[in-house]
Design a protein around this motif. Sequence first.
Motif, PDB file in Angstrom:
ATOM      1  N   LYS A  40      34.194  35.510  28.205  1.00  0.00           N
ATOM      2  CA  LYS A  40      35.089  36.790  27.581  1.00  0.00           C
ATOM      3  C   LYS A  40      34.748  38.116  28.259  1.00  0.00           C
ATOM      4  O   LYS A  40      33.767  38.432  28.698  1.00  0.00           O
ATOM      5  CB  LYS A  40      34.519  36.681  26.265  1.00  0.00           C
ATOM      6  CG  LYS A  40      35.445  37.351  25.458  1.00  0.00           C
ATOM      7  CD  LYS A  40      35.364  37.179  23.910  1.00  0.00           C
ATOM      8  CE  LYS A  40      36.060  38.119  23.044  1.00  0.00           C
ATOM      9  NZ  LYS A  40      37.418  37.949  23.313  1.00  0.00           N
ATOM     10  N   ASP A  41      35.956  38.944  28.439  1.00  0.00           N
ATOM     11  CA  ASP A  41      35.830  40.229  28.807  1.00  0.00           C
ATOM     12  C   ASP A  41      35.065  40.895  27.990  1.00  0.00           C
ATOM     13  O   ASP A  41      34.829  40.916  26.774  1.00  0.00           O
ATOM     14  CB  ASP A  41      37.213  40.736  28.891  1.00  0.00           C
ATOM     15  CG  ASP A  41      38.191  40.133  30.021  1.00  0.00           C
ATOM     16  OD1 ASP A  41      37.757  39.341  31.022  1.00  0.00           O
ATOM     17  OD2 ASP A  41      39.369  40.535  30.020  1.00  0.00           O
ATOM     18  N   ASN A  42      34.331  41.914  28.672  1.00  0.00           N
ATOM     19  CA  ASN A  42      33.623  42.968  27.940  1.00  0.00           C
ATOM     20  C   ASN A  42      32.500  42.496  27.435  1.00  0.00           C
ATOM     21  O   ASN A  42      31.812  43.249  26.454  1.00  0.00           O
ATOM     22  CB  ASN A  42      34.413  43.720  27.210  1.00  0.00           C
ATOM     23  CG  ASN A  42      35.547  44.634  27.967  1.00  0.00           C
ATOM     24  OD1 ASN A  42      35.023  45.414  28.620  1.00  0.00           O
ATOM     25  ND2 ASN A  42      36.687  44.410  27.742  1.00  0.00           N
ATOM     26  N   THR A  43      31.746  41.326  27.800  1.00  0.00           N
ATOM     27  CA  THR A  43      30.457  40.715  27.002  1.00  0.00           C
ATOM     28  C   THR A  43      29.430  41.036  28.178  1.00  0.00           C
ATOM     29  O   THR A  43      29.840  41.211  29.404  1.00  0.00           O
ATOM     30  CB  THR A  43      30.614  39.497  26.688  1.00  0.00           C
ATOM     31  OG1 THR A  43      30.943  38.705  27.828  1.00  0.00           O
ATOM     32  CG2 THR A  43      31.612  39.227  25.576  1.00  0.00           C
ATOM     33  N   GLY A  50      30.733  39.871  37.135  1.00  0.00           N
ATOM     34  CA  GLY A  50      32.057  40.521  37.691  1.00  0.00           C
ATOM     35  C   GLY A  50      31.505  41.600  38.452  1.00  0.00           C
ATOM     36  O   GLY A  50      32.034  41.851  39.661  1.00  0.00           O
ATOM     37  N   GLN A  51      30.490  42.434  37.922  1.00  0.00           N
ATOM     38  CA  GLN A  51      29.951  43.409  38.833  1.00  0.00           C
ATOM     39  C   GLN A  51      29.129  42.977  40.107  1.00  0.00           C
ATOM     40  O   GLN A  51      29.331  43.782  41.036  1.00  0.00           O
ATOM     41  CB  GLN A  51      29.171  44.322  37.883  1.00  0.00           C
ATOM     42  CG  GLN A  51      29.679  45.076  36.911  1.00  0.00           C
ATOM     43  CD  GLN A  51      28.601  45.768  35.915  1.00  0.00           C
ATOM     44  OE1 GLN A  51      27.621  45.619  35.561  1.00  0.00           O
ATOM     45  NE2 GLN A  51      29.342  46.920  35.438  1.00  0.00           N
ATOM     46  N   SER A  82      39.077  45.086  34.191  1.00  0.00           N
ATOM     47  CA  SER A  82      38.991  45.244  35.646  1.00  0.00           C
ATOM     48  C   SER A  82      38.936  46.678  35.939  1.00  0.00           C
ATOM     49  O   SER A  82      38.183  47.154  36.822  1.00  0.00           O
ATOM     50  CB  SER A  82      40.198  44.659  36.213  1.00  0.00           C
ATOM     51  OG  SER A  82      40.250  44.773  37.684  1.00  0.00           O
ATOM     52  N   ALA A  83      40.001  47.641  35.348  1.00  0.00           N
ATOM     53  CA  ALA A  83      39.945  48.955  35.672  1.00  0.00           C
ATOM     54  C   ALA A  83      38.558  49.582  35.185  1.00  0.00           C
ATOM     55  O   ALA A  83      38.079  50.439  36.080  1.00  0.00           O
ATOM     56  CB  ALA A  83      41.009  49.590  34.730  1.00  0.00           C
ATOM     57  N   LYS A  84      38.155  49.219  34.277  1.00  0.00           N
ATOM     58  CA  LYS A  84      36.764  49.913  33.592  1.00  0.00           C
ATOM     59  C   LYS A  84      35.428  49.711  34.557  1.00  0.00           C
ATOM     60  O   LYS A  84      34.623  50.419  34.699  1.00  0.00           O
ATOM     61  CB  LYS A  84      36.427  49.215  32.242  1.00  0.00           C
ATOM     62  CG  LYS A  84      35.176  50.066  31.707  1.00  0.00           C
ATOM     63  CD  LYS A  84      34.877  49.215  30.381  1.00  0.00           C
ATOM     64  CE  LYS A  84      33.487  49.699  29.493  1.00  0.00           C
ATOM     65  NZ  LYS A  84      33.575  49.011  28.207  1.00  0.00           N
ATOM     66  N   HIS A  85      35.614  48.543  35.437  1.00  0.00           N
ATOM     67  CA  HIS A  85      34.681  48.223  36.215  1.00  0.00           C
ATOM     68  C   HIS A  85      34.978  48.151  37.586  1.00  0.00           C
ATOM     69  O   HIS A  85      34.024  48.140  38.465  1.00  0.00           O
ATOM     70  CB  HIS A  85      33.790  46.797  35.794  1.00  0.00           C
ATOM     71  CG  HIS A  85      33.483  47.037  34.334  1.00  0.00           C
ATOM     72  ND1 HIS A  85      32.203  47.442  34.220  1.00  0.00           N
ATOM     73  CD2 HIS A  85      33.821  46.542  33.448  1.00  0.00           C
ATOM     74  CE1 HIS A  85      32.059  47.522  32.952  1.00  0.00           C
ATOM     75  NE2 HIS A  85      32.856  46.684  32.270  1.00  0.00           N
ATOM     76  N   GLY A  86      36.269  48.462  38.158  1.00  0.00           N
ATOM     77  CA  GLY A  86      36.478  48.606  39.304  1.00  0.00           C
ATOM     78  C   GLY A  86      36.338  47.376  39.943  1.00  0.00           C
ATOM     79  O   GLY A  86      36.046  47.240  41.310  1.00  0.00           O
TER      80      GLY A  86
END
Length: 155
Positions: A40-43, A50-51, A82-86
């Motif tokens: 899930k995104d943002n967990t 992702g980073q 994606s935008a939040k973490h580049g």
Amino acid sequence: MNQPVIDRPAPDFELPATGGGSVRLSALRGRNVVIYFYPKDNTPGCTQEGQDFRDHYAELQALDAEVLGISRDSARTHENFSAKHGFPFPLLADTEEQVCALYDVIRLKNMYGKQVRGIERSTFLVDADGVLRREWRKVKVKGHVDEVLQALQSL
């Protein structure tokens, strides 16, 4: 459920991607492809994974590899994440779980005492000829990208 088989062609798919449009695996022939499935995104774990791929993206690119992140989240949620973490690689929206089924990554998990269906964190390495060369299931985030880099170097 069929599972993808090492040293056989990777199951092809096409999904909506961040940045608009879609990505088809077979269109990436000629390059190695790292496909990582995440819950899930943002967990916290998914963000860290992702980073880690983002932070090693130049090394992955130097090994002629593209990275694709896949979850059941919507394309809109992916865009924000994606935008939040580049993230320099596309995130693909498998809202209907079709690709999750192809790669057999949906499992029953225990969450707060209840069983729920979710993605088992998994990564697949597809070579430039479209052949599945490596898979990692039940991935632990810490150190995982290093394992993927080592596998790419051995191709």
